[in-house]
Scaffold this motif. Sequence first.
Motif, PDB file in Angstrom:
ATOM      1  N   ARG A 151       0.757  -1.110   0.030  1.00 16.04           N
ATOM      2  CA  ARG A 151      -0.050  -0.163  -0.091  1.00 16.04           C
ATOM      3  C   ARG A 151       0.613   1.244   0.082  1.00 16.04           C
ATOM      4  O   ARG A 151       0.313   2.299  -0.463  1.00 16.04           O
ATOM      5  CB  ARG A 151      -0.823  -0.032   1.259  1.00 16.04           C
ATOM      6  N   HIS A 152       2.074   1.356   0.474  1.00 15.90           N
ATOM      7  CA  HIS A 152       2.831   2.528   0.885  1.00 15.90           C
ATOM      8  C   HIS A 152       2.715   3.156  -0.535  1.00 15.90           C
ATOM      9  O   HIS A 152       3.713   2.458  -1.434  1.00 15.90           O
ATOM     10  CB  HIS A 152       4.052   2.164   1.783  1.00 15.90           C
ATOM     11  N   ALA A 153       2.730   4.535  -0.621  1.00 12.37           N
ATOM     12  CA  ALA A 153       2.884   5.362  -1.692  1.00 12.37           C
ATOM     13  C   ALA A 153       2.224   4.694  -2.989  1.00 12.37           C
ATOM     14  O   ALA A 153       2.522   5.307  -4.082  1.00 12.37           O
ATOM     15  CB  ALA A 153       4.554   5.364  -2.104  1.00 12.37           C
ATOM     16  N   ARG A 154       1.126   4.115  -2.530  1.00 12.88           N
ATOM     17  CA  ARG A 154       0.264   3.700  -3.841  1.00 12.88           C
ATOM     18  C   ARG A 154      -1.081   3.967  -3.507  1.00 12.88           C
ATOM     19  O   ARG A 154      -2.140   3.176  -3.129  1.00 12.88           O
ATOM     20  CB  ARG A 154       0.592   2.307  -4.063  1.00 12.88           C
ATOM     21  N   PRO A 155      -1.904   5.220  -3.713  1.00 13.36           N
ATOM     22  CA  PRO A 155      -3.023   5.421  -3.280  1.00 13.36           C
ATOM     23  C   PRO A 155      -4.090   4.917  -4.118  1.00 13.36           C
ATOM     24  O   PRO A 155      -4.850   4.538  -3.288  1.00 13.36           O
ATOM     25  CB  PRO A 155      -2.870   7.056  -3.400  1.00 13.36           C
ATOM     26  N   LEU A 156      -4.147   4.833  -5.166  1.00  9.67           N
ATOM     27  CA  LEU A 156      -5.002   4.202  -5.945  1.00  9.67           C
ATOM     28  C   LEU A 156      -5.209   2.703  -5.723  1.00  9.67           C
ATOM     29  O   LEU A 156      -6.417   2.160  -5.597  1.00  9.67           O
ATOM     30  CB  LEU A 156      -5.161   4.426  -7.343  1.00  9.67           C
ATOM     31  N   TYR A 157      -4.009   1.904  -5.677  1.00  2.82           N
ATOM     32  CA  TYR A 157      -3.989   0.657  -5.247  1.00  2.82           C
ATOM     33  C   TYR A 157      -4.750   0.739  -3.681  1.00  2.82           C
ATOM     34  O   TYR A 157      -5.538  -0.396  -3.548  1.00  2.82           O
ATOM     35  CB  TYR A 157      -2.771   0.060  -5.408  1.00  2.82           C
ATOM     36  N   ALA A 158      -4.111   1.240  -2.880  1.00  3.07           N
ATOM     37  CA  ALA A 158      -4.442   1.089  -1.454  1.00  3.07           C
ATOM     38  C   ALA A 158      -5.993   1.481  -0.994  1.00  3.07           C
ATOM     39  O   ALA A 158      -6.705   0.672  -0.432  1.00  3.07           O
ATOM     40  CB  ALA A 158      -3.667   2.013  -0.635  1.00  3.07           C
ATOM     41  N   ALA A 159      -6.521   2.321  -1.844  1.00  5.55           N
ATOM     42  CA  ALA A 159      -7.992   2.489  -1.889  1.00  5.55           C
ATOM     43  C   ALA A 159      -8.800   1.335  -2.464  1.00  5.55           C
ATOM     44  O   ALA A 159      -9.600   0.844  -1.819  1.00  5.55           O
ATOM     45  CB  ALA A 159      -8.457   3.923  -2.490  1.00  5.55           C
ATOM     46  N   HIS A 160      -8.301   0.994  -3.334  1.00  4.36           N
ATOM     47  CA  HIS A 160      -9.030  -0.507  -4.152  1.00  4.36           C
ATOM     48  C   HIS A 160      -8.858  -1.595  -3.036  1.00  4.36           C
ATOM     49  O   HIS A 160      -9.594  -2.464  -3.220  1.00  4.36           O
ATOM     50  CB  HIS A 160      -8.695  -0.546  -5.508  1.00  4.36           C
ATOM     51  N   ALA A 161      -7.702  -1.755  -2.670  1.00  2.00           N
ATOM     52  CA  ALA A 161      -7.327  -2.877  -1.803  1.00  2.00           C
ATOM     53  C   ALA A 161      -8.388  -2.990  -0.740  1.00  2.00           C
ATOM     54  O   ALA A 161      -8.411  -3.885   0.168  1.00  2.00           O
ATOM     55  CB  ALA A 161      -5.843  -2.911  -1.295  1.00  2.00           C
ATOM     56  N   ASP A 162      -8.734  -1.711  -0.287  1.00  3.62           N
ATOM     57  CA  ASP A 162      -9.597  -1.650   0.984  1.00  3.62           C
ATOM     58  C   ASP A 162     -11.098  -2.223   0.481  1.00  3.62           C
ATOM     59  O   ASP A 162     -11.992  -2.575   1.528  1.00  3.62           O
ATOM     60  CB  ASP A 162      -9.672  -0.334   1.773  1.00  3.62           C
ATOM     61  N   LEU A 163     -11.562  -2.298  -0.584  1.00  2.00           N
ATOM     62  CA  LEU A 163     -12.940  -2.601  -1.071  1.00  2.00           C
ATOM     63  C   LEU A 163     -12.972  -4.155  -0.992  1.00  2.00           C
ATOM     64  O   LEU A 163     -11.969  -5.129  -0.844  1.00  2.00           O
ATOM     65  CB  LEU A 163     -13.061  -2.345  -2.322  1.00  2.00           C
ATOM     66  N   PRO A 164     -14.167  -4.517  -0.562  1.00  2.00           N
ATOM     67  CA  PRO A 164     -14.408  -6.140  -0.169  1.00  2.00           C
ATOM     68  C   PRO A 164     -14.268  -7.050  -1.669  1.00  2.00           C
ATOM     69  O   PRO A 164     -14.484  -6.468  -2.886  1.00  2.00           O
ATOM     70  CB  PRO A 164     -15.842  -6.186   0.187  1.00  2.00           C
ATOM     71  N   VAL A 165     -13.709  -8.057  -1.648  1.00  3.07           N
ATOM     72  CA  VAL A 165     -13.569  -9.190  -2.758  1.00  3.07           C
ATOM     73  C   VAL A 165     -14.993  -9.454  -3.042  1.00  3.07           C
ATOM     74  O   VAL A 165     -15.522 -10.233  -2.309  1.00  3.07           O
ATOM     75  CB  VAL A 165     -12.498 -10.093  -2.392  1.00  3.07           C
ATOM     76  N   PRO A 166     -15.376  -9.550  -4.410  1.00  2.00           N
ATOM     77  CA  PRO A 166     -16.617 -10.051  -4.730  1.00  2.00           C
ATOM     78  C   PRO A 166     -16.631 -11.373  -4.754  1.00  2.00           C
ATOM     79  O   PRO A 166     -15.448 -12.184  -4.642  1.00  2.00           O
ATOM     80  CB  PRO A 166     -16.959  -9.587  -6.418  1.00  2.00           C
ATOM     81  N   GLU A 167     -17.887 -12.013  -4.804  1.00  2.00           N
ATOM     82  CA  GLU A 167     -17.882 -13.481  -4.792  1.00  2.00           C
ATOM     83  C   GLU A 167     -17.837 -14.281  -6.333  1.00  2.00           C
ATOM     84  O   GLU A 167     -17.084 -15.378  -6.093  1.00  2.00           O
ATOM     85  CB  GLU A 167     -19.413 -13.946  -4.119  1.00  2.00           C
ATOM     86  N   GLU A 168     -18.338 -13.832  -7.138  1.00  2.00           N
ATOM     87  CA  GLU A 168     -18.399 -14.409  -8.572  1.00  2.00           C
ATOM     88  C   GLU A 168     -17.086 -14.279  -9.178  1.00  2.00           C
ATOM     89  O   GLU A 168     -16.395 -13.089  -9.137  1.00  2.00           O
ATOM     90  CB  GLU A 168     -19.555 -13.823  -9.261  1.00  2.00           C
ATOM     91  N   PRO A 169     -16.546 -15.487  -9.677  1.00  2.00           N
ATOM     92  CA  PRO A 169     -15.170 -15.533 -10.036  1.00  2.00           C
ATOM     93  C   PRO A 169     -15.130 -14.259 -11.328  1.00  2.00           C
ATOM     94  O   PRO A 169     -13.866 -13.965 -11.111  1.00  2.00           O
ATOM     95  CB  PRO A 169     -15.294 -17.069 -10.955  1.00  2.00           C
ATOM     96  N   HIS A 170     -15.629 -13.935 -12.098  1.00  2.00           N
ATOM     97  CA  HIS A 170     -15.603 -13.032 -13.158  1.00  2.00           C
ATOM     98  C   HIS A 170     -15.284 -11.667 -12.571  1.00  2.00           C
ATOM     99  O   HIS A 170     -14.533 -10.669 -12.866  1.00  2.00           O
ATOM    100  CB  HIS A 170     -16.353 -13.146 -14.290  1.00  2.00           C
ATOM    101  N   LEU A 171     -16.017 -11.276 -11.468  1.00  2.00           N
ATOM    102  CA  LEU A 171     -15.973 -10.217 -10.717  1.00  2.00           C
ATOM    103  C   LEU A 171     -14.650 -10.163  -9.889  1.00  2.00           C
ATOM    104  O   LEU A 171     -14.056  -8.974  -9.851  1.00  2.00           O
ATOM    105  CB  LEU A 171     -17.354  -9.878  -9.945  1.00  2.00           C
ATOM    106  N   VAL A 172     -14.370 -11.192  -9.498  1.00  2.00           N
ATOM    107  CA  VAL A 172     -13.078 -11.387  -8.471  1.00  2.00           C
ATOM    108  C   VAL A 172     -11.743 -11.102  -9.631  1.00  2.00           C
ATOM    109  O   VAL A 172     -11.139 -10.372  -9.138  1.00  2.00           O
ATOM    110  CB  VAL A 172     -12.970 -12.856  -7.937  1.00  2.00           C
TER     111      VAL A 172
END
Length: 287
Positions: free
Chosen positions: A131-152
Motif C-alpha cells: 500500500r505505501h505510496a500507492r494511493p489508487l491501489y491502496a484505496a481499491h485494496a480496502d474494497l471487499p472481494v466479490p464472490e463471482e469469479p469474473h468479478l473477482v
Amino acid sequence: MSSLHPRAGRRCHNAVNPLHSTLYFSPDYARELALIGVEDTSAAYFAGRAAALGAVGPGTVAAAFYNFSHELIARHLPAVWDTASPAEVLEARTRAVDATLRRLLGDDTVSSPEMAEAARLALRATEACTRHARPLYAAHADLPVPEEPHLVLWHAATLLREHRGDGHLAALLSAGLDPLEALVSHTATGKGMSPRWILASRGWRRTDWEAASERLRERGLLDGDGELTEAGTALRAELEEHTDRLDLAPYEHLGADGVERLTELGRGFLLAAASAGAFPDGLTGKD
C-alpha cells in the motif's frame, strides 16, 4: 535474485490489465452511471475510477491519475458527489462490470473453470502488493472481494493495474516527465494512446501538446518530426524497466508457472473481448 524472466510481470500485466480497461469503453458502464444521475462521460470516468478514494476533489484525482488536466477534473469533481455518492458509484460500477464481461465473453466463459482459475491466480498475486505510496491501489485494496469469479478477476486485475500504475508514476517523476510529456513520449513509441484520443479525453489543448513536444525536443528526447531520439527511446525503455522493478513483488509471489498460466488465460479473454468490439478504433497510434 528473481526466478522470473525480467519482463514476465509486464507481459502478464499487458494480458490482464486490458480486461479492467474494457469497462471504461463499455456502453453498460455509461448506462449504469446514467441511471444514478451521472450522464457526462468524463464525470462518469472520474467518479468510477476515483470512488474508492471517497468523495475527493480535483487535486487528489489530478495527483493520483497524473495525466489528466486539473482544469478538466475540476469541472466534474467534487460536484459529481452531489449527484451520486462514492458507494452508489461503486455499486453501479460492479453492475457494469458484470454486464460488460457477460456481453463481451459470454455466459459460458464467465462461468467456466478457466475464469475461476484466472481469478484465483490474479487474486493470489495481489497478496504481495503493497500500500505505501500507492494511493489508487491502496484505496481499491480496502474494497471487499466479490464472490463471482469474473468479478473477482476484474477486482484483482484492478488491484494489479493500480499497483503497477502507482509505481509507474514514481518512475515518471524520477525521469522528470510531467503529465503531458509522459503522454507525448509514450505516444511516440507507437504503443500509446493516439493524440486525438488524448486531447479528447484528458483535457489538454493542441497548444499544450505542442509545448510539451518542444520541451522534449529541448531535452534531446524527441526529434523535429516528433519521433523519439536514441536518448528518448532509452528513457522510455528505462521507464518500463523501473516500473517492472517496482511491480515485481506480486508476480514473484505468484511464481513463474502461475504468471505464465495467468498470462495465457488473460490473453485468451482479451482476444475474445477485443473480437467482440471491446475497444474503439483508433485508440492507439501516433496520429
